[in-house]
Scaffold this motif. Structure first.
Motif, PDB file in Angstrom:
ATOM      1  N   ALA A  59       0.843  -1.194   0.000  1.00 27.48           N
ATOM      2  CA  ALA A  59       0.000   0.000   0.000  1.00 27.48           C
ATOM      3  C   ALA A  59       0.877   1.243   0.000  1.00 27.48           C
ATOM      4  O   ALA A  59       1.765   1.387   0.849  1.00 27.48           O
ATOM      5  CB  ALA A  59      -0.916   0.002   1.226  1.00 27.48           C
ATOM      6  N   LEU A  60       0.650   2.136  -0.950  1.00 26.44           N
ATOM      7  CA  LEU A  60       1.388   3.388  -1.063  1.00 26.44           C
ATOM      8  C   LEU A  60       0.408   4.546  -0.932  1.00 26.44           C
ATOM      9  O   LEU A  60      -0.679   4.503  -1.525  1.00 26.44           O
ATOM     10  CB  LEU A  60       2.097   3.478  -2.412  1.00 26.44           C
ATOM     11  N   SER A  61       0.775   5.576  -0.192  1.00 27.51           N
ATOM     12  CA  SER A  61      -0.104   6.729  -0.072  1.00 27.51           C
ATOM     13  C   SER A  61       0.692   7.980   0.246  1.00 27.51           C
ATOM     14  O   SER A  61       1.797   7.902   0.792  1.00 27.51           O
ATOM     15  CB  SER A  61      -1.169   6.503   1.004  1.00 27.51           C
ATOM     16  N   TYR A  62       0.138   9.141  -0.120  1.00 24.22           N
ATOM     17  CA  TYR A  62       0.721  10.405   0.293  1.00 24.22           C
ATOM     18  C   TYR A  62      -0.391  11.411   0.544  1.00 24.22           C
ATOM     19  O   TYR A  62      -1.486  11.314  -0.024  1.00 24.22           O
ATOM     20  CB  TYR A  62       1.735  10.922  -0.727  1.00 24.22           C
ATOM     21  N   SER A  63      -0.111  12.344   1.434  1.00 20.18           N
ATOM     22  CA  SER A  63      -1.082  13.355   1.805  1.00 20.18           C
ATOM     23  C   SER A  63      -0.499  14.746   1.594  1.00 20.18           C
ATOM     24  O   SER A  63       0.718  14.944   1.695  1.00 20.18           O
ATOM     25  CB  SER A  63      -1.491  13.208   3.276  1.00 20.18           C
ATOM     26  N   SER A  64      -1.381  15.697   1.353  1.00 15.02           N
ATOM     27  CA  SER A  64      -0.962  17.090   1.352  1.00 15.02           C
ATOM     28  C   SER A  64      -0.756  17.544   2.794  1.00 15.02           C
ATOM     29  O   SER A  64      -1.199  16.890   3.738  1.00 15.02           O
ATOM     30  CB  SER A  64      -2.023  17.956   0.680  1.00 15.02           C
ATOM     31  N   LYS A  65      -0.078  18.674   2.969  1.00 16.51           N
ATOM     32  CA  LYS A  65       0.157  19.183   4.311  1.00 16.51           C
ATOM     33  C   LYS A  65      -1.150  19.697   4.905  1.00 16.51           C
ATOM     34  O   LYS A  65      -1.912  20.386   4.239  1.00 16.51           O
ATOM     35  CB  LYS A  65       1.179  20.320   4.277  1.00 16.51           C
ATOM     36  N   PRO A  66      -1.457  19.354   6.166  1.00 20.96           N
ATOM     37  CA  PRO A  66      -2.656  19.896   6.801  1.00 20.96           C
ATOM     38  C   PRO A  66      -2.634  21.416   6.780  1.00 20.96           C
ATOM     39  O   PRO A  66      -1.631  22.044   7.127  1.00 20.96           O
ATOM     40  CB  PRO A  66      -2.554  19.361   8.240  1.00 20.96           C
ATOM     41  N   ALA A  67      -3.729  22.022   6.330  1.00 18.54           N
ATOM     42  CA  ALA A  67      -3.743  23.473   6.165  1.00 18.54           C
ATOM     43  C   ALA A  67      -5.164  23.986   6.251  1.00 18.54           C
ATOM     44  O   ALA A  67      -6.131  23.230   6.102  1.00 18.54           O
ATOM     45  CB  ALA A  67      -3.133  23.866   4.822  1.00 18.54           C
ATOM     46  N   ILE A  68      -5.295  25.271   6.499  1.00 15.24           N
ATOM     47  CA  ILE A  68      -6.595  25.906   6.415  1.00 15.24           C
ATOM     48  C   ILE A  68      -6.923  26.123   4.947  1.00 15.24           C
ATOM     49  O   ILE A  68      -6.045  26.058   4.082  1.00 15.24           O
ATOM     50  CB  ILE A  68      -6.620  27.240   7.203  1.00 15.24           C
ATOM     51  N   LYS A  69      -8.184  26.385   4.652  1.00 14.03           N
ATOM     52  CA  LYS A  69      -8.632  26.380   3.255  1.00 14.03           C
ATOM     53  C   LYS A  69      -7.906  27.396   2.385  1.00 14.03           C
ATOM     54  O   LYS A  69      -7.724  27.182   1.188  1.00 14.03           O
ATOM     55  CB  LYS A  69     -10.132  26.616   3.193  1.00 14.03           C
ATOM     56  N   LEU A  74      -1.585  20.836  -2.913  1.00 12.29           N
ATOM     57  CA  LEU A  74      -1.472  19.420  -3.268  1.00 12.29           C
ATOM     58  C   LEU A  74      -0.038  18.921  -3.184  1.00 12.29           C
ATOM     59  O   LEU A  74       0.237  17.769  -3.522  1.00 12.29           O
ATOM     60  CB  LEU A  74      -2.010  19.198  -4.684  1.00 12.29           C
ATOM     61  N   ASP A  75       0.889  19.770  -2.752  1.00 14.49           N
ATOM     62  CA  ASP A  75       2.277  19.343  -2.628  1.00 14.49           C
ATOM     63  C   ASP A  75       2.381  18.187  -1.644  1.00 14.49           C
ATOM     64  O   ASP A  75       1.817  18.242  -0.544  1.00 14.49           O
ATOM     65  CB  ASP A  75       3.154  20.495  -2.136  1.00 14.49           C
ATOM     66  N   PRO A  76       3.093  17.115  -2.014  1.00 14.99           N
ATOM     67  CA  PRO A  76       3.235  15.977  -1.099  1.00 14.99           C
ATOM     68  C   PRO A  76       3.875  16.400   0.220  1.00 14.99           C
ATOM     69  O   PRO A  76       4.833  17.155   0.248  1.00 14.99           O
ATOM     70  CB  PRO A  76       4.140  15.019  -1.882  1.00 14.99           C
ATOM     71  N   HIS A  77       3.307  15.901   1.304  1.00 19.86           N
ATOM     72  CA  HIS A  77       3.819  16.232   2.631  1.00 19.86           C
ATOM     73  C   HIS A  77       4.035  14.981   3.472  1.00 19.86           C
ATOM     74  O   HIS A  77       5.038  14.833   4.139  1.00 19.86           O
ATOM     75  CB  HIS A  77       2.849  17.168   3.341  1.00 19.86           C
ATOM     76  N   SER A  78       3.074  14.081   3.427  1.00 22.92           N
ATOM     77  CA  SER A  78       3.137  12.844   4.196  1.00 22.92           C
ATOM     78  C   SER A  78       3.218  11.664   3.232  1.00 22.92           C
ATOM     79  O   SER A  78       2.460  11.591   2.263  1.00 22.92           O
ATOM     80  CB  SER A  78       1.889  12.714   5.071  1.00 22.92           C
ATOM     81  N   PHE A  79       4.128  10.743   3.506  1.00 27.41           N
ATOM     82  CA  PHE A  79       4.302   9.574   2.642  1.00 27.41           C
ATOM     83  C   PHE A  79       4.281   8.310   3.478  1.00 27.41           C
ATOM     84  O   PHE A  79       4.883   8.257   4.551  1.00 27.41           O
ATOM     85  CB  PHE A  79       5.622   9.664   1.874  1.00 27.41           C
ATOM     86  N   GLN A  80       3.565   7.296   2.994  1.00 29.88           N
ATOM     87  CA  GLN A  80       3.504   6.009   3.689  1.00 29.88           C
ATOM     88  C   GLN A  80       3.666   4.860   2.697  1.00 29.88           C
ATOM     89  O   GLN A  80       3.205   4.954   1.549  1.00 29.88           O
ATOM     90  CB  GLN A  80       2.163   5.828   4.422  1.00 29.88           C
ATOM     91  N   ILE A  81       4.301   3.828   3.145  1.00 31.77           N
ATOM     92  CA  ILE A  81       4.369   2.575   2.394  1.00 31.77           C
ATOM     93  C   ILE A  81       4.205   1.429   3.381  1.00 31.77           C
ATOM     94  O   ILE A  81       4.806   1.437   4.460  1.00 31.77           O
ATOM     95  CB  ILE A  81       5.699   2.441   1.611  1.00 31.77           C
ATOM     96  N   GLY A  82       3.344   0.482   3.050  1.00 33.78           N
ATOM     97  CA  GLY A  82       3.084  -0.637   3.945  1.00 33.78           C
ATOM     98  C   GLY A  82       3.008  -1.948   3.200  1.00 33.78           C
ATOM     99  O   GLY A  82       2.725  -1.983   1.996  1.00 33.78           O
ATOM    100  N   TYR A  83       3.254  -3.033   3.916  1.00 35.14           N
ATOM    101  CA  TYR A  83       3.183  -4.373   3.324  1.00 35.14           C
ATOM    102  C   TYR A  83       2.480  -5.302   4.301  1.00 35.14           C
ATOM    103  O   TYR A  83       2.812  -5.344   5.496  1.00 35.14           O
ATOM    104  CB  TYR A  83       4.573  -4.912   3.017  1.00 35.14           C
TER     105      TYR A  83
END
Length: 267
Positions: A59-69, A74-83
């Motif tokens: 499983a691969l995922s990325y999130s934008s940085k938490p921000a107010i509106k 959409l710049d990548p901020h959080s990245f995860q990889i799982g197996y």
């Protein structure tokens, strides 16, 4: 005579092919119905759950940085990889955002680091949904910022939807957390807990404090996430998180954060 013997073999092979095709379709569909949390292991957006991916899934995922509106990006901020292991009982993962908590210095004061370090997390499913008649699952693991955690999930019908209740506790010895959430699925459900609807809703929250001083709060939040299964292997998730200090400091209002996640699954 040769043709007469060959026809029954062809007929017998059809059910086997249908079963194999059905397993492949079910596995692909299930991959789009769970994803890694912000902190690595499979769960909701911010809390771990007892759910695992299909055995052998990356499983691969990325999130934008938490921000107010006004400043969301959409710049990548959080990245995860799982197996998830072939046994379907354990998973390991890596995440770049493992300190997101509203500490005393303010919301998101430690939501990232200067150097993108990947921190491991792991989970083992002690009891699976299929091992109990009550459709419950239990898991234990480790993931920052929670530390060692224990989770209990129960799957049920609620108000015409298929809903899973998630609860858990965690500790780093110096801190403790309690968290809970709901996964609300829409659409028909089959015997493998797969849902035909492409949209699901997550509700979740957590409260964490310092062990030696219960009035020193580490984290308090509530989040709402909408998950859209774009394809069988790709999820688009949008979440709204309310971080707050009220309860112990009533003068501080809740702070709202928006985020967008993409999750991709390989099996």
């Amino acid at each position: 005579m040769h043709l007469h013997q060959h026809q029954p073999q062809t007929h017998r092979s059809r059910p086997l092919l249908q079963v194999l095709l059905g397993i492949a379709v079910a596995a692909t569909t299930l991959m789009g119905q769970a994803s890694n949390s912000y902190f690595g292991v499979t769960g909701l957006s911010f809390i771990p759950t007892s759910t695992l991916q299909v055995p052998g899934t990356v499983a691969l995922s990325y999130s934008s940085k938490p921000a107010i509106k006004e400043s969301i990006s959409l710049d990548p901020h959080s990245f995860q990889i799982g197996y998830t292991g072939k046994s379907g009982k354990w998973e390991v993962s890596l995440t770049s955002t493992y300190l997101y908590a509203n500490l005393k210095n303010g919301v998101a004061a430690q939501d990232s680091v200067g150097i993108p370090i990947l921190i491991p997390s792991a989970k083992y499913q002690l009891v699976s949904y299929r091992e109990t008649e009550g459709r419950t699952a239990v898991a234990a693991g480790f993931a920052l910022p929670y530390g060692v955690f224990y989770t209990y999930d129960k799957h049920l019908r609620l108000f015409g939807t298929h809903t899973t209740i998630h609860t858990g506790v965690a500790t780093k010895l110096t801190t403790f957390h309690g968290f809970a959430g709901l996964s609300i699925f829409f659409g028909a459900e089959d015997e493998n807990y797969l849902h035909s609807g492409p949209i699901r809703l997550h509700l979740e929250g957590s409260w964490g404090g310092v062990t030696e001083n219960l009035k020193k709060k580490e984290e308090s939040f509530f989040a709402i996430t909408t998950v859209y299964r774009w394809t069988d292997s790709l999820n688009l998730e949008t979440w709204l998180r309310f971080d707050s200090e009220y309860g112990l400091n009533d003068e501080l209002p809740a702070e709202r954060k928006l985020g967008i996640r993409l999750a991709y699954f390989i099996n």
